[in-house]
Scaffold this motif. Sequence first.
Motif, PDB file in Angstrom:
ATOM      1  N   ASP A  66      38.968  34.806   2.101  1.00 13.37           N
ATOM      2  CA  ASP A  66      37.252  34.515   2.362  1.00 13.37           C
ATOM      3  C   ASP A  66      36.667  34.551   1.129  1.00 13.37           C
ATOM      4  OD1 ASP A  66      38.018  33.587   4.989  1.00 13.37           O
ATOM      5  OD2 ASP A  66      37.201  35.351   5.816  1.00 13.37           O
ATOM      6  N   GLN A  67      36.931  35.521   0.271  1.00 12.17           N
ATOM      7  CA  GLN A  67      36.308  35.730  -1.014  1.00 12.17           C
ATOM      8  C   GLN A  67      36.805  34.667  -2.004  1.00 12.17           C
ATOM      9  OE1 GLN A  67      34.022  37.916  -0.327  1.00 12.17           O
ATOM     10  NE2 GLN A  67      35.239  38.062   1.740  1.00 12.17           N
ATOM     11  N   GLN A 118      32.888  44.468   6.211  1.00 14.42           N
ATOM     12  CA  GLN A 118      32.298  43.659   7.128  1.00 14.42           C
ATOM     13  C   GLN A 118      31.694  42.412   6.699  1.00 14.42           C
ATOM     14  OE1 GLN A 118      32.782  43.923  10.550  1.00 14.42           O
ATOM     15  NE2 GLN A 118      34.179  45.734   9.596  1.00 14.42           N
ATOM     16  N   PRO A 138      30.469  39.740   2.823  1.00 13.35           N
ATOM     17  CA  PRO A 138      31.133  39.325   1.825  1.00 13.35           C
ATOM     18  C   PRO A 138      30.714  40.333   0.412  1.00 13.35           C
ATOM     19  CG  PRO A 138      29.006  38.433   2.121  1.00 13.35           C
ATOM     20  CD  PRO A 138      29.090  39.189   3.291  1.00 13.35           C
ATOM     21  N   ASP A 173      42.816  38.150   5.234  1.00 15.03           N
ATOM     22  CA  ASP A 173      41.874  37.046   5.750  1.00 15.03           C
ATOM     23  C   ASP A 173      40.742  37.459   4.830  1.00 15.03           C
ATOM     24  OD1 ASP A 173      43.809  36.086   7.535  1.00 15.03           O
ATOM     25  OD2 ASP A 173      42.893  37.087   9.163  1.00 15.03           O
ATOM     26  N   TRP A 174      40.113  38.650   4.811  1.00 17.48           N
ATOM     27  CA  TRP A 174      39.093  38.837   4.102  1.00 17.48           C
ATOM     28  C   TRP A 174      39.054  38.672   2.692  1.00 17.48           C
ATOM     29  CZ3 TRP A 174      37.280  42.026   0.141  1.00 17.48           C
ATOM     30  CH2 TRP A 174      35.778  42.071   0.070  1.00 17.48           C
ATOM     31  N   TYR A 203      37.473  49.034  -1.763  1.00 18.58           N
ATOM     32  CA  TYR A 203      36.755  49.081  -0.545  1.00 18.58           C
ATOM     33  C   TYR A 203      37.529  49.800   0.558  1.00 18.58           C
ATOM     34  CZ  TYR A 203      34.808  44.835  -2.405  1.00 18.58           C
ATOM     35  OH  TYR A 203      33.995  43.847  -3.296  1.00 18.58           O
ATOM     36  N   VAL A 263      38.624  47.312   5.677  1.00 19.44           N
ATOM     37  CA  VAL A 263      38.348  45.829   5.535  1.00 19.44           C
ATOM     38  C   VAL A 263      36.984  45.669   5.715  1.00 19.44           C
ATOM     39  CG1 VAL A 263      38.538  43.400   6.551  1.00 19.44           C
ATOM     40  CG2 VAL A 263      40.338  45.191   6.723  1.00 19.44           C
TER      41      VAL A 263
END
Length: 408
Positions: free
Chosen positions: A72-73, A35, A37, A68-69, A30, A33
């Motif tokens: 979240d995954q 935006q 999912p 953080d991202w 990616y 970061v």
Amino acid sequence: MYLGCIGDDFTGSSDLGNTLVKQGMRTVQYVGVPQGPADPAVEAGVVALKSRSIPASEAVRLSLAALDWLRDQGCTQFLFKYCSTFDSTSEGNIGPVAEALAEALGAESVIFCPAFPATGRTIYQGHLFVGDHLLSESGMQHHPLTPMTDPDLRRVLAAQIGGAVGHVPAATVWQGPEAIRAALAAEAQAGRRFVIADAIRDEDLLSWGRALAGQRLITGGSGIALGLPGNFPLSGQAGAWTGQGGRVVALSGSCSTATRRQVAAHDGPKREVTAEEALAGLAPEDLADWALAQDGLPLIYSSADPETVAAAQKAHGREKVAAALEGLFGATARVLAARGIRRLISAGGETSGAVVEALAPDALEIGPEIDPGVPVMRAGDMVLALKSGNFGAEDFFAKAARVMEQDQ
């Protein structure tokens, strides 16, 4: 997503993605970061940042946002990827970013292992070698932004963090994963949370991978990822690849010894760009016009020798010269893409970062390997080869153009 990776530049991130795909892990790189999912089928996500030589506080902020991202995954293990030559300054950014990530994850023991034996990067007795030379004698001592003059990674890292730096020597690594885990525990008990990891062979990296199963945070070059995929239940579907034809242009802003050899060996049309031209406002449209008027594989480069680079930096300022050249290469890539070029080769971490930022893809699909550590990558109908300055054989540019056309 099992493994969440944070890269401090774009070429290093693609190098890491290449390693993971070769080990059978479905991987997406990616650009910054994301935006939204990730695709649920992705097993390893590599968030590529351009944070190697920016202020440490900003590098920490970006890296924590990427963390953080990735959390979240659903990632359970995290890898902070930096260059196999440990590129940094006395202030960072390797140490500060690693400290921030370790605190956020509650990691009690964190290794630092930039070894990549396939490209000659090995660590022995805590010292980093490039081929048969110490890091400080490899040409990296002349790097225009992050000169590396000390091969002892314990000293380099200690200057960037609070606290002592530990070490697991090769003699322990050769005893296998159990011995490695015991050594890490002993270092942590002694108050040395950050540990330099010796590795000379791929077999050493595989031992490290097995020993690190369950560790929250790992740091290193792409080589340390060799043994990590085996710790996860993978689908075995790393993805297919379709080649791309059409015209191709190469851009090179690296001043590394390896890239200068590649520029010298290239037998196609070449156009040198000096720091003075970039600072004077050379138009990217003019460079694109030149490239499109050539036959074969045109190369636009600013890969000067260390003395020329030093003179330009002294006259105009290091940051000003770097910004001018990176901006020019990025703008040139954007103009070439607008004029129909769908294959671009970029040499140099900072140059490649500028090219990717100018083209602004959301994500990059990892394709076949050109040379160790350098894959072909796709963003929609654009195919890229992003090369770290120190990587690649002398015929890299021609080889990259060939591999870009091949299906896998």
